[in-house]
Design a protein around this motif. Structure first.
Motif, PDB file in Angstrom:
ATOM      1  N   GLY A 136       0.815  -1.203   0.000  1.00 26.36           N
ATOM      2  CA  GLY A 136       0.000   0.000   0.000  1.00 26.36           C
ATOM      3  C   GLY A 136       0.851   1.257   0.000  1.00 26.36           C
ATOM      4  N   TRP A 137       0.184   2.393  -0.188  1.00 26.97           N
ATOM      5  CA  TRP A 137       0.938   3.647  -0.289  1.00 26.97           C
ATOM      6  C   TRP A 137       1.667   3.995   1.011  1.00 26.97           C
ATOM      7  CZ3 TRP A 137       2.525   5.262  -4.620  1.00 26.97           C
ATOM      8  CH2 TRP A 137       1.750   5.171  -5.777  1.00 26.97           C
ATOM      9  N   ASP A 138       1.053   3.738   2.164  1.00 29.08           N
ATOM     10  CA  ASP A 138       1.758   4.022   3.419  1.00 29.08           C
ATOM     11  C   ASP A 138       3.046   3.206   3.523  1.00 29.08           C
ATOM     12  OD1 ASP A 138      -0.060   5.896   4.257  1.00 29.08           O
ATOM     13  OD2 ASP A 138      -1.134   4.551   5.624  1.00 29.08           O
ATOM     14  N   GLN A 139       2.972   1.927   3.121  1.00 28.58           N
ATOM     15  CA  GLN A 139       4.173   1.084   3.141  1.00 28.58           C
ATOM     16  C   GLN A 139       5.215   1.583   2.148  1.00 28.58           C
ATOM     17  OE1 GLN A 139       1.526  -2.299   2.399  1.00 28.58           O
ATOM     18  NE2 GLN A 139       2.650  -3.410   3.993  1.00 28.58           N
ATOM     19  N   LEU A 140       4.760   2.029   0.983  1.00 21.17           N
ATOM     20  CA  LEU A 140       5.696   2.549  -0.019  1.00 21.17           C
ATOM     21  C   LEU A 140       6.352   3.840   0.464  1.00 21.17           C
ATOM     22  CD1 LEU A 140       3.581   1.812  -3.203  1.00 21.17           C
ATOM     23  CD2 LEU A 140       5.765   0.739  -2.607  1.00 21.17           C
ATOM     24  N   ARG A 141       5.572   4.689   1.133  1.00 21.46           N
ATOM     25  CA  ARG A 141       6.170   5.914   1.689  1.00 21.46           C
ATOM     26  C   ARG A 141       7.229   5.575   2.733  1.00 21.46           C
ATOM     27  NH1 ARG A 141       1.087   8.333   0.309  1.00 21.46           N
ATOM     28  NH2 ARG A 141      -0.004   7.284   2.017  1.00 21.46           N
ATOM     29  N   SER A 142       6.970   4.572   3.550  1.00 22.80           N
ATOM     30  CA  SER A 142       7.955   4.168   4.563  1.00 22.80           C
ATOM     31  C   SER A 142       9.229   3.656   3.904  1.00 22.80           C
ATOM     32  CB  SER A 142       7.355   3.082   5.466  1.00 22.80           C
ATOM     33  OG  SER A 142       6.293   3.597   6.243  1.00 22.80           O
ATOM     34  N   LEU A 143       9.086   2.856   2.857  1.00 21.19           N
ATOM     35  CA  LEU A 143      10.264   2.348   2.152  1.00 21.19           C
ATOM     36  C   LEU A 143      11.060   3.487   1.523  1.00 21.19           C
ATOM     37  CD1 LEU A 143       8.705  -0.789   0.439  1.00 21.19           C
ATOM     38  CD2 LEU A 143      10.450  -0.809   2.220  1.00 21.19           C
ATOM     39  N   ALA A 144      10.347   4.446   0.919  1.00 24.34           N
ATOM     40  CA  ALA A 144      11.034   5.586   0.312  1.00 24.34           C
ATOM     41  C   ALA A 144      11.805   6.374   1.375  1.00 24.34           C
ATOM     42  CB  ALA A 144      10.023   6.483  -0.404  1.00 24.34           C
ATOM     43  N   ALA A 145      11.199   6.548   2.555  1.00 27.63           N
ATOM     44  CA  ALA A 145      11.872   7.271   3.634  1.00 27.63           C
ATOM     45  C   ALA A 145      13.112   6.533   4.121  1.00 27.63           C
ATOM     46  CB  ALA A 145      10.893   7.489   4.789  1.00 27.63           C
ATOM     47  N   GLU A 146      13.111   5.205   3.978  1.00 21.98           N
ATOM     48  CA  GLU A 146      14.253   4.397   4.416  1.00 21.98           C
ATOM     49  C   GLU A 146      15.335   4.291   3.349  1.00 21.98           C
ATOM     50  OE1 GLU A 146      12.587   0.667   5.563  1.00 21.98           O
ATOM     51  OE2 GLU A 146      11.451   1.538   7.232  1.00 21.98           O
ATOM     52  N   GLY A 147      15.079   4.798   2.139  1.00 22.20           N
ATOM     53  CA  GLY A 147      16.119   4.815   1.115  1.00 22.20           C
ATOM     54  C   GLY A 147      15.823   4.056  -0.153  1.00 22.20           C
ATOM     55  N   VAL A 148      14.666   3.414  -0.263  1.00 19.06           N
ATOM     56  CA  VAL A 148      14.302   2.731  -1.506  1.00 19.06           C
ATOM     57  C   VAL A 148      13.880   3.773  -2.534  1.00 19.06           C
ATOM     58  CG1 VAL A 148      12.723   1.087  -2.588  1.00 19.06           C
ATOM     59  CG2 VAL A 148      13.572   0.657  -0.275  1.00 19.06           C
ATOM     60  N   THR A 149      14.440   3.712  -3.725  1.00 16.93           N
ATOM     61  CA  THR A 149      14.037   4.599  -4.811  1.00 16.93           C
ATOM     62  C   THR A 149      12.838   3.985  -5.524  1.00 16.93           C
ATOM     63  OG1 THR A 149      16.299   5.397  -5.125  1.00 16.93           O
ATOM     64  CG2 THR A 149      14.764   5.688  -6.959  1.00 16.93           C
ATOM     65  N   LEU A 150      11.784   4.769  -5.678  1.00 17.16           N
ATOM     66  CA  LEU A 150      10.576   4.317  -6.371  1.00 17.16           C
ATOM     67  C   LEU A 150      10.471   5.032  -7.714  1.00 17.16           C
ATOM     68  CD1 LEU A 150       8.032   4.401  -3.395  1.00 17.16           C
ATOM     69  CD2 LEU A 150       9.487   2.505  -4.153  1.00 17.16           C
ATOM     70  N   ALA A 151      10.037   4.294  -8.734  1.00 19.22           N
ATOM     71  CA  ALA A 151       9.957   4.848 -10.078  1.00 19.22           C
ATOM     72  C   ALA A 151       8.762   4.230 -10.803  1.00 19.22           C
ATOM     73  CB  ALA A 151      11.258   4.589 -10.838  1.00 19.22           C
ATOM     74  N   PRO A 152       8.328   4.839 -11.912  1.00 16.53           N
ATOM     75  CA  PRO A 152       7.119   4.394 -12.596  1.00 16.53           C
ATOM     76  C   PRO A 152       7.279   3.048 -13.308  1.00 16.53           C
ATOM     77  CG  PRO A 152       7.625   6.688 -13.153  1.00 16.53           C
ATOM     78  CD  PRO A 152       8.822   6.137 -12.453  1.00 16.53           C
ATOM     79  N   HIS A 153       6.190   2.278 -13.271  1.00 13.84           N
ATOM     80  CA  HIS A 153       6.097   0.999 -13.988  1.00 13.84           C
ATOM     81  C   HIS A 153       4.746   0.919 -14.709  1.00 13.84           C
ATOM     82  CE1 HIS A 153       7.382  -2.957 -15.008  1.00 13.84           C
ATOM     83  NE2 HIS A 153       6.682  -3.620 -14.116  1.00 13.84           N
ATOM     84  N   THR A 154       4.267   2.081 -15.177  1.00 13.28           N
ATOM     85  CA  THR A 154       2.912   2.307 -15.705  1.00 13.28           C
ATOM     86  C   THR A 154       1.893   2.235 -14.570  1.00 13.28           C
ATOM     87  OG1 THR A 154       2.266   0.025 -16.311  1.00 13.28           O
ATOM     88  CG2 THR A 154       3.560   1.292 -17.926  1.00 13.28           C
ATOM     89  N   ARG A 155       0.621   2.460 -14.903  1.00 13.56           N
ATOM     90  CA  ARG A 155      -0.427   2.367 -13.877  1.00 13.56           C
ATOM     91  C   ARG A 155      -0.931   0.931 -13.748  1.00 13.56           C
ATOM     92  NH1 ARG A 155      -4.855   4.544 -13.145  1.00 13.56           N
ATOM     93  NH2 ARG A 155      -4.406   5.152 -10.990  1.00 13.56           N
TER      94      ARG A 155
END
Length: 240
Positions: free
Chosen positions: A153-172
């Motif tokens: 979920g988005w909350d989990q993704l935000r936590s990962l980004a804050a910890e240093g994981v780079t997130l990028a697009p993979h289409t919708r």
């Protein structure tokens, strides 16, 4: 997870593992590419990335980029088509499957695995609209939807980004872009970028093609939209 830990220990001891930002600096001519460089990337934002992969990567100090199909977080009714097929085939009590792609025996585990493989190949080879219909019909013929979402979920993704994981697009919605017209393909790409910028923050204009699939028109459209890099796939085993 144990095998993955062994692999990451090997990789980080013997290779220069780059972050996406470092690769972009190389691409822009602001730094040279170190010898023996690699990148670690994940597609699809499955929950097991957070449970198993990220703790291992973090322990070994390996930067990682994860490409997110942004229609799936916090959308429990959305399930990847290959997971839908797998659940339909493995959970049905039927002994055979009558599908638009042919009839398959489901008597043994090996036959069910073969049916899943051949149906996946049929989906990959079909036009987008036909592929959607094929998955729906297989699922319906085998007793209805049995799969559930396994995407972060988005909350989990935000936590990962804050910890240093780079997130990028993979289409919708994870379509093969070479099966869509140019306008629909770019709507998928730009929508994914916009979702990430809204939910996570500033996002690099970098894309991973779903299933690595692309054509010249998609590549040209990405360049016009200012995308710096797009990743495809080449299935291969390196001789270590």
């Amino acid at each position: 997870p144990t095998d993955f830990d062994t692999q990451m220990a090997y990789l980080t001891a013997r290779r220069q593992v780059l972050s996406l930002d470092e690769l972009l600096e190389v691409r822009e001519g602001r730094r040279s590419l170190p010898p023996r460089s690699v990148m670690v990337t994940f597609d699809d934002a499955y929950e097991d990335f957070a449970a198993h992969a990220w703790p291992t990567l973090r322990r070994h100090g390996a930067p990682v980029t994860m490409f997110v199909p942004t229609a799936y977080p916090d959308a429990p009714d959305r399930v990847f088509w290959w997971d839908r097929l797998h659940a339909a085939i493995t959970k049905t009590s039927l002994q055979d499957a009558h599908t638009p792609a042919g009839r398959f025996s489901l008597v043994s585990g090996r036959e069910r695995a073969r049916a899943h493989h051949e149906l996946c190949e049929a989906v990959r080879g079909a036009r987008h609209a036909d592929a959607v219909v094929l998955v729906d019909e297989v699922e319906r013929s085998l007793g209805g939807r049995a799969a559930s979402s396994a995407v972060l979920g988005w909350d989990q993704l935000r936590s990962l980004a804050a910890e240093g994981v780079t997130l990028a697009p993979h289409t919708r919605t994870h379509p093969r872009l070479d099966r869509l017209d140019a306008a629909a393909a770019m709507s998928e790409v730009k929508g994914s970028l916009e979702d990430l910028e809204r939910e996570i923050g500033p996002t690099a204009r970098v894309l991973a093609f779903p299933e690595g699939a692309h054509d010249d028109s998609v590549v040209a459209a990405l360049a016009r939209e200012g995308f710096a890099i797009a990743f495809t796939t080449h299935r291969h085993v390196n001789d270590l």
